[in-house]
Design an enzyme around this catalytic site. Structure first.
Site, PDB file in Angstrom:
ATOM      1  N   LYS A  67       0.841  -1.188   0.000  1.00 58.73           N
ATOM      2  CA  LYS A  67       0.000   0.000   0.000  1.00 58.73           C
ATOM      3  C   LYS A  67       0.885   1.249   0.000  1.00 58.73           C
ATOM      4  O   LYS A  67       1.948   1.272   0.620  1.00 58.73           O
ATOM      5  CB  LYS A  67      -0.898   0.026   1.245  1.00 58.73           C
ATOM      6  CG  LYS A  67      -2.152  -0.831   1.153  1.00 58.73           C
ATOM      7  CD  LYS A  67      -3.023  -0.601   2.373  1.00 58.73           C
ATOM      8  CE  LYS A  67      -4.300  -1.422   2.301  1.00 58.73           C
ATOM      9  NZ  LYS A  67      -5.182  -1.010   1.188  1.00 58.73           N
ATOM     10  N   SER A  83      -2.590   5.684   0.742  1.00 62.75           N
ATOM     11  CA  SER A  83      -3.625   4.675   0.941  1.00 62.75           C
ATOM     12  C   SER A  83      -3.652   4.198   2.391  1.00 62.75           C
ATOM     13  O   SER A  83      -4.728   3.960   2.961  1.00 62.75           O
ATOM     14  CB  SER A  83      -3.378   3.495  -0.002  1.00 62.75           C
ATOM     15  OG  SER A  83      -4.364   2.494   0.169  1.00 62.75           O
ATOM     16  N   GLU A  94      -1.238  -9.898   4.221  1.00 63.41           N
ATOM     17  CA  GLU A  94      -2.524 -10.461   3.806  1.00 63.41           C
ATOM     18  C   GLU A  94      -2.294 -11.332   2.582  1.00 63.41           C
ATOM     19  O   GLU A  94      -1.693 -10.898   1.597  1.00 63.41           O
ATOM     20  CB  GLU A  94      -3.538  -9.372   3.463  1.00 63.41           C
ATOM     21  CG  GLU A  94      -4.887  -9.968   3.078  1.00 63.41           C
ATOM     22  CD  GLU A  94      -5.841  -8.974   2.448  1.00 63.41           C
ATOM     23  OE1 GLU A  94      -7.001  -8.906   2.900  1.00 63.41           O
ATOM     24  OE2 GLU A  94      -5.427  -8.275   1.500  1.00 63.41           O
ATOM     25  N   GLU A 137     -15.389  -8.045 -12.102  1.00 64.21           N
ATOM     26  CA  GLU A 137     -16.309  -7.351 -11.202  1.00 64.21           C
ATOM     27  C   GLU A 137     -15.733  -5.993 -10.807  1.00 64.21           C
ATOM     28  O   GLU A 137     -16.434  -4.987 -10.765  1.00 64.21           O
ATOM     29  CB  GLU A 137     -16.572  -8.204  -9.957  1.00 64.21           C
ATOM     30  CG  GLU A 137     -17.683  -7.676  -9.076  1.00 64.21           C
ATOM     31  CD  GLU A 137     -17.257  -7.468  -7.633  1.00 64.21           C
ATOM     32  OE1 GLU A 137     -18.139  -7.370  -6.771  1.00 64.21           O
ATOM     33  OE2 GLU A 137     -16.034  -7.387  -7.375  1.00 64.21           O
TER      34      GLU A 137
END
Length: 252
Positions: free
Chosen positions: A58, A62, A152, A167
């Site tokens: 990041k 952010s 993560e 999406e």
């Protein structure tokens, strides 16, 4: 006019750079671990369970935006406490079973700690999204200390990754305002997610059937050879005799 003395600005630049480097090193360590696990998996199962990996850090902007949303104060300890996805790693697999195999391999690593696990495969999100999310605590060895850093990890199949990518592009067209997407498109997206899941199940079934056929056709001669790092070695007779029940004193 510069509001910050140069020496203070330089010190802060070093601090934030070093802070982000910890997460970069954690990603490097995870990618190395996964390379080793995949190579071992390749030897045991004769195929690579991972199609590709993608990592990202990041940006400072952010990080701050997410920190504000979570209500944390602006400090390095607060950032570490509130934000667990500064370092992110996405692993795209061939089959659903590979996702859980990789998860189990990571859990077996003595120096890693699985802090959190969210299974959106067994329980998809309302919009149809599927993936396995892990927060993994990784040891990072700096020049003057050891740090524990969270990474993560998202593990998904090719079909799940394809759906998630499309999406995201659809929502991006609507400036990521999901409220603005027509209901018909949302329903079709969910149906597409279900179709992707059905495709995953079908391909896994075909894969298992092919593996069973290969297992039936394997020759004894092939079992007497091993391949490591593209080098082929024949197993000496003395080693093969170790598995001969006739040489086991307990059978005499």
């Amino acid at each position: 006019m510069n509001l910050f003395p140069m020496n203070q600005l330089k010190q802060f630049q070093n601090e934030i750079t070093r802070f982000l480097m910890m997460y970069k090193f954690a990603l490097d360590a995870m990618e190395t671990k996964i390379e080793i696990l995949v190579e071992e998996f390749q030897f045991l199962h004769e195929y690579n369970p991972i199609e590709h990996t993608k990592s990202r850090l990041k940006s400072p902007e952010s990080i701050l935006n997410k920190l504000y949303r979570k209500g944390g104060n602006v400090s390095f300890p607060s950032i570490r406490e509130h934000i667990k996805d500064i370092a992110g790693l996405r692993i795209t697999c061939s089959f659903v079973s590979d996702i859980y195999a990789i998860r189990d391999m990571l859990k077996s690593q003595g120096d890693l700690v699985i802090v959190d696990e969210k299974d959106y495969i067994k329980q998809p999100k309302p919009n149809g999204y599927q993936s396995l999310h892990l927060i993994v605590d990784v040891p990072v060895y700096m020049s003057d200390r050891q740090e524990r850093v969270c990474v993560e990890i998202q593990i998904r199949t090719i079909a799940m990754d394809f759906w998630a990518s499309l999406e995201h592009k659809i929502y991006y067209k609507f400036n990521q305002d999901k409220q603005g997407v027509p209901r018909r498109l949302l329903e079709e997206l969910k149906e597409a997610a279900q179709a992707a899941s059905a495709l995953d199940r079908q391909m896994e079934r075909l894969h298992k059937e092919i593996e069973e056929i290969k297992e039936d056709q394997i020759s004894e001669d092939k079992l007497k050879r091993i391949i490591i790092n593209n080098q082929q070695f024949a197993l000496p007779q003395a080693l093969l005799e170790l598995i001969d029940p006739g040489n086991d004193p307990s059978h005499k």
